[in-house]
Motif scaffolding. Structure first.
Motif, mmCIF file in Angstrom:
data_model
loop_
_atom_site.group_PDB
_atom_site.id
_atom_site.type_symbol
_atom_site.label_atom_id
_atom_site.label_comp_id
_atom_site.label_asym_id
_atom_site.label_seq_id
_atom_site.Cartn_x
_atom_site.Cartn_y
_atom_site.Cartn_z
ATOM 1 N N UNK A 35 0.848 -1.192 0.000
ATOM 2 C CA UNK A 35 0.000 0.000 0.000
ATOM 3 C C UNK A 35 0.886 1.244 0.000
ATOM 4 N N UNK A 40 -4.675 12.630 3.359
ATOM 5 C CA UNK A 40 -6.028 12.857 2.867
ATOM 6 C C UNK A 40 -6.556 11.794 1.922
ATOM 7 N N UNK A 41 -5.725 10.783 1.645
ATOM 8 C CA UNK A 41 -6.155 9.761 0.688
ATOM 9 C C UNK A 41 -6.156 8.366 1.298
ATOM 10 N N UNK A 42 -5.747 8.248 2.532
ATOM 11 C CA UNK A 42 -5.744 6.934 3.157
ATOM 12 C C UNK A 42 -4.720 6.018 2.533
ATOM 13 N N UNK A 43 -4.992 4.737 2.592
ATOM 14 C CA UNK A 43 -4.105 3.738 1.996
ATOM 15 C C UNK A 43 -4.685 3.265 0.676
ATOM 16 N N UNK A 99 -10.128 -12.156 4.923
ATOM 17 C CA UNK A 99 -9.274 -11.241 5.678
ATOM 18 C C UNK A 99 -9.843 -11.057 7.069
ATOM 19 N N UNK B 90 -8.648 4.482 10.569
ATOM 20 C CA UNK B 90 -9.047 4.153 9.212
ATOM 21 C C UNK B 90 -10.156 3.115 9.221
ATOM 22 N N UNK B 94 -14.054 -4.858 2.872
ATOM 23 C CA UNK B 94 -13.668 -5.889 1.928
ATOM 24 C C UNK B 94 -14.919 -6.446 1.272
ATOM 25 N N UNK B 103 -8.720 -5.168 0.704
ATOM 26 C CA UNK B 103 -9.367 -4.141 1.501
ATOM 27 C C UNK B 103 -9.316 -2.794 0.785
ATOM 28 N N UNK B 105 -9.588 1.187 1.856
ATOM 29 C CA UNK B 105 -9.490 2.020 3.042
ATOM 30 C C UNK B 105 -10.099 3.391 2.792
ATOM 31 N N UNK B 106 -10.646 3.968 3.862
ATOM 32 C CA UNK B 106 -11.051 5.351 3.819
ATOM 33 C C UNK B 106 -9.848 6.271 3.951
ATOM 34 N N UNK B 107 -10.103 7.572 3.864
ATOM 35 C CA UNK B 107 -9.023 8.558 3.871
ATOM 36 C C UNK B 107 -8.455 8.803 5.267
ATOM 37 N N UNK B 108 -9.159 8.317 6.288
ATOM 38 C CA UNK B 108 -8.640 8.454 7.641
ATOM 39 C C UNK B 108 -9.262 9.610 8.403
#
Lengths: 113, 115
Positions: A35, A40-43, A99, B90, B94, B103, B105-108
């Motif tokens: 990753x 601002x964009x997360x993973x 997962x 975060x 899935x 997965x 992920x959101x931006x946090x």
């Protein structure tokens, strides 16, 4: 109990240089992931592998290549680094097809000048 | 493919106050939902997960989240925060089988706890 180990932890590259990030896990996990994390964009998923000898593209694969020659290692390569690849890179692994938990490394901070 | 929206990018909160972090995901037949936490200069750690069963999920460090299928939400809550809860959180989702190994992920959400 090492878990997921990433090397190096920090690296500065010049535009056009190449490098390889190494991820090693000692938990016998089948699934491994790379990753990138940007503010601002997360993973965002770059590439992943569902087993030794297999790789697949994720959400943002352009400019990166990967290899999984051994089950415990997952390599991420940048052939010609660009400033847009400045980011924090995380490797993760997972034991099963469902997962339940991703195990993350501590990250590699890469700056491309 | 799934998408995840975390509705708050920054949440300042006083110590011992409650906190709620909001997460919405795009609809799908079945999903698995997760909250991860990232402390400064560290990798991500799993806080809690929803795979099936009870819609109220309890995790580590006193956090809990509620899965709401009709609103496609998975909000995270803690009734009383500590300084040590300062971190980035975060939300992740899935797809169900057979794509359940990836997965999104959101931006946090950055939580800052003040004394």
């Amino acid at each position: 109990n090492a878990g997921v180990t990433q090397t190096p932890k920090f690296r500065v590259l010049k535009t056009g240089q190449s490098m390889t990030l190494l991820c090693a896990q000692d938990m016998n996990h089948e699934y491994m992931y790379w990753y990138r994390q940007d503010p601002g964009m997360g993973l965002r998923l770059i590439h992943y592998s569902v087993g030794e000898g297999t790789t697949a593209k994720g959400e943002v694969p352009d400019g990166y290549n990967v290899s999984r020659l051994k089950k415990q290692n997952f390599l991420l390569g940048l052939e010609s680094a660009a400033p847009s690849q400045t980011s924090v890179y995380f490797c993760a692994s997972s034991p099963s097809v469902v997962i339940e938990k991703l195990f993350f490394g501590s990250g590699t901070q890469l700056s491309v000048l | 493919a799934q998408s995840v929206t975390q509705l708050d990018s920054q949440v300042p909160v006083f110590e011992e106050a409650p906190v709620e972090l909001r997460c919405n995901y795009s609809s799908s037949v079945s999903v698995y939902l997760f909250w991860y936490v990232q402390y400064p200069n560290q990798g991500l750690q799993l806080l809690l997960k929803y795979l099936s069963g009870s819609t109220l999920v309890k995790g580590i460090n006193g956090f809990e989240a509620e899965f709401n299928k009709s609103q496609t939400s998975f909000h995270l809550r803690k009734p009383s925060v500590h300084i040590s809860d300062t971190a980035e959180y975060f939300c992740a989702v899935s797809d169900g089988v057979p794509n359940d190994y990836k997965l999104s992920f959101g931006a946090g959400t950055t939580v800052t706890v003040r004394a």
